[in-house]
Design an enzyme around this catalytic site. Structure first.
Site, PDB file in Angstrom:
ATOM      1  N   LYS A  30       0.672  -0.982  -0.024  1.00 47.43           N
ATOM      2  CA  LYS A  30      -0.028  -0.082  -0.227  1.00 47.43           C
ATOM      3  C   LYS A  30       0.771   0.853  -0.392  1.00 47.43           C
ATOM      4  CE  LYS A  30      -4.103   1.769   2.659  1.00 47.43           C
ATOM      5  NZ  LYS A  30      -4.706   1.445   4.125  1.00 47.43           N
ATOM      6  N   SER A 107      -9.369   1.539   3.449  1.00 41.71           N
ATOM      7  CA  SER A 107      -8.404   2.129   2.463  1.00 41.71           C
ATOM      8  C   SER A 107      -7.544   1.576   1.918  1.00 41.71           C
ATOM      9  CB  SER A 107      -7.917   3.459   2.776  1.00 41.71           C
ATOM     10  OG  SER A 107      -7.043   2.730   3.829  1.00 41.71           O
ATOM     11  N   SER A 131      -9.897  -0.884   7.050  1.00 37.50           N
ATOM     12  CA  SER A 131      -9.328  -0.986   6.137  1.00 37.50           C
ATOM     13  C   SER A 131      -8.264  -2.062   4.998  1.00 37.50           C
ATOM     14  CB  SER A 131      -7.957   0.675   5.950  1.00 37.50           C
ATOM     15  OG  SER A 131      -8.553   1.774   6.009  1.00 37.50           O
TER      16      SER A 131
END
Length: 392
Positions: A30, A107, A131
């Protein structure tokens, strides 16, 4: 930043082959987690400090997995600054690779999307309010939020210190179990366990999830565990208000004092984040202190839960992924609900407790969703073991 749909921020050149338990496993990271040679951007127009984003830094777990043989193959899209549960707002967005016209979730949406699409086998994400688990549920992959502080957050851009947790996603629970071993997680607990459903009063869920949860409990019963009566959790509204207050307070500190970007760069933030930071500025000390007291009380209550049971089962998101044209709402039985009010009562319990939680993929009809396994802090191996017994 021009809006576009892409789970991929950058492809990386693989380093030398390293023999180890993750030999050759393609891994995506990420864009909130530092990888040497890559400048962090976090999918935002906000100018972030070089002391946190420069390419010479690397988050310790990235190097640890690389040393175990993982091939760090790419950087994956996040919802702006990791503050959102859809990865479908402004900048780069992530379409659901399994269901046309739906979002991937956030996310860590890019990580989940790349795994679901078969581009990589393993992903490193972050989980502050779900997330890792939310996009895992909506992209049909396994998502593990570890015990708070099990994995270092050094050189990870902060969202809400005190809640931020580095986590992992994969199609295969066994791969996550290997990662757990590398992290020193003890998986020696092979006794039959006491398991109960956790019911959150006032939480909105798709009614089709009832049989999905019942099926998971039945399968764990067949696996030799003792399924006990359901446990009543905290009221959904109280839970979300407690979490939201504490997260807003921590996030304001992070953006103002760590990133140094608020309020000087207010106009560079996406509208939703700008609105939340302004709400955080209006919090008073009494409100924050009351939320802290409720968190302490919740942890004491959870201690009583885990005196009688070893693991809890509940929905991961409470619904399938929302549509791209109405990403912040979800239709449940013909009524539209605010997405965060549906999802967060299920995910934030683990974050408030600092406890491990694992999403196991599930389906309601043709739509992806998930079942969540929640165990006490420090028992990550237990949660992953149960997940392995639920994943076909």
């Amino acid at each position: 930043m021009t809006a576009e749909s892409s789970p991929l921020v950058a492809r990386l050149v693989a380093g030398p082959v390293v023999d180890g338990p993750l030999n050759g496993v393609r891994t995506t990271v990420k864009e909130l987690v530092a990888v040497r040679g890559v400048a962090l951007s976090a999918n935002t127009d906000v100018e972030l400090p070089a002391a946190l984003t420069a390419p010479e830094y690397e988050t310790p777990v990235v190097g640890l997995l690389r040393d175990a043989g993982a091939r760090i193959a790419s950087i994956a899209t996040t919802h702006e600054l990791a503050w959102g549960i859809t990865t479908w707002a402004g900048g780069r967005r992530v379409a659901n690779p399994l269901v046309e016209g739906r979002v991937a979730g956030g996310s860590s949406g890019g990580v989940a999307g790349l795994i679901a699409a078969g581009a990589v086998e393993l992903g490193i994400g972050t989980d502050t309010a779900g997330s890792v688990r939310i996009p895992a549920a909506w992209c049909d992959v396994v998502g593990w939020k570890p015990t708070f502080d099990l994995v270092s957050t050094e050189h990870v851009l902060p969202l809400a210190p005190g809640f931020d947790t580095v986590g992992f996603l994969a199609r295969d629970v066994g791969l996550l179990a290997t990662v757990a071993e590398i992290l020193g997680v003890d998986d020696a607990d092979d006794r039959p366990l006491r398991i109960a459903e956790l019911h959150v009063p006032g939480a909105t869920s798709d009614p089709r999830l009832g049989p999905v949860i019942a099926d998971a409990l039945a399968r764990l019963d067949v696996a030799g565990h003792d399924v006990t009566p359901a446990i009543e959790g905290p009221e959904a509204a109280t839970l979300v208000d407690t979490y939201a207050t504490l997260q807003l307070d921590a996030s304001l500190d992070a953006h103002r004092d760590v990133l140094g970007s608020w309020p000087e760069q207010a106009d560079r933030y996406g509208e939703a984040i700008r609105r939340r930071l302004r709400a955080a500025e209006r919090l008073d000390a009494t409100t924050v202190a009351a939320a802290q007291e409720r968190q302490v009380a919740l942890r004491a209550t959870a201690d009583t839960w885990f005196t009688g049971v070893d693991a809890l089962v509940l929905p991961t998101t409470g619904c399938p992924p929302p549509t791209q044209d109405r990403p912040d709402e979800v239709d449940i039985d013909g009524d539209w609900h605010d997405l965060r009010s549906v999802v967060l009562p299920h995910t934030t319990i683990a974050n408030l407790l600092g406890a491990p939680a694992v999403n196991v993929p599930a389906r309601i009809g043709d739509e992806p969703t998930g079942v969540q396994l929640l165990t006490p802090a420090g028992t990550d191996g237990r949660a992953l073991r149960l997940a392995a017994q639920l994943v076909p």
